[in-house]
Design a protein around this motif. Sequence first.
Motif, PDB file in Angstrom:
ATOM      1  N   UNK A   5       0.833  -1.223   0.007  1.00 52.81           N
ATOM      2  CA  UNK A   5       0.192   0.024   0.081  1.00 52.81           C
ATOM      3  C   UNK A   5       0.887   1.224   0.032  1.00 52.81           C
ATOM      4  N   UNK A   6       1.660   1.305   0.958  1.00 47.04           N
ATOM      5  CA  UNK A   6       2.692   2.626   1.164  1.00 47.04           C
ATOM      6  C   UNK A   6       3.636   2.887  -0.093  1.00 47.04           C
TER       7      UNK A   6
ATOM      8  N   UNK B   9      -8.235   7.066  -3.516  1.00 42.50           N
ATOM      9  CA  UNK B   9      -8.987   6.515  -2.539  1.00 42.50           C
ATOM     10  C   UNK B   9      -8.540   4.997  -2.148  1.00 42.50           C
ATOM     11  N   UNK B  10      -8.445   4.819  -0.721  1.00 44.27           N
ATOM     12  CA  UNK B  10      -7.942   3.442  -0.164  1.00 44.27           C
ATOM     13  C   UNK B  10      -8.999   2.947   0.376  1.00 44.27           C
ATOM     14  N   UNK B  11      -9.485   1.569  -0.148  1.00 45.70           N
ATOM     15  CA  UNK B  11     -10.692   1.239   0.344  1.00 45.70           C
ATOM     16  C   UNK B  11     -10.250  -0.260   0.805  1.00 45.70           C
ATOM     17  N   UNK B  12     -10.843  -0.819   2.057  1.00 44.19           N
ATOM     18  CA  UNK B  12     -10.371  -2.221   2.285  1.00 44.19           C
ATOM     19  C   UNK B  12     -11.393  -3.108   1.432  1.00 44.19           C
ATOM     20  N   UNK B  13     -10.660  -4.350   1.115  1.00 40.07           N
ATOM     21  CA  UNK B  13     -11.408  -5.288   0.161  1.00 40.07           C
ATOM     22  C   UNK B  13     -11.440  -6.400   1.042  1.00 40.07           C
ATOM     23  N   UNK B  14     -12.766  -6.858   1.243  1.00 37.28           N
ATOM     24  CA  UNK B  14     -13.096  -7.814   2.145  1.00 37.28           C
ATOM     25  C   UNK B  14     -12.921  -9.229   1.806  1.00 37.28           C
TER      26      UNK B  14
ATOM     27  N   UNK C 197       1.455   9.149  -5.941  1.00 36.23           N
ATOM     28  CA  UNK C 197       1.531  10.396  -5.529  1.00 36.23           C
ATOM     29  C   UNK C 197       2.894  11.252  -6.286  1.00 36.23           C
ATOM     30  N   UNK C 198       4.029  10.557  -6.522  1.00 33.96           N
ATOM     31  CA  UNK C 198       5.146  11.260  -7.015  1.00 33.96           C
ATOM     32  C   UNK C 198       5.147  11.298  -8.846  1.00 33.96           C
TER      33      UNK C 198
END
Length: 125
Positions: A80-81, A105-110, A88-89
């Motif tokens: 993720x990071x 957008x960062x969304x958890x995937x179940x 971003x860069x």
Amino acid sequence: MRVKGCGVVAVKMLMAVIQPTKLDALRDALFKIGVTRMTVCDAQGYGRQRGRTEMYRGNEYKTNLLRKVELEILVNDDFVDRALDTILSVARTGPEGNIGDGKIFVVPAERVIRLSDQVEGQEAV
């Protein structure tokens, strides 16, 4: 999400809405850090830009929706990071960015299931 014999696996969906001109550079940069799978969709929208005015055959037209590209990238938590830093860069226009560069957008995937062999969890990413 559960995998046989494992605990909960953390997977995130990164949805990045970017300028179309940044797509090739971003795809190459993500590939270099090990992100090799993504879905790319054409998108239209507006935010603070509120569209733009264009001339066509001597007439002025207001374009409310601007063309963007949306990337949907499913990554394990350990990516993720790295993926966010890369987006971003690379996707910003100019060193300080500009209005209209996009959003992430960062969304958890179940749950993640690979269709071909029905493998579920982190291995399916």
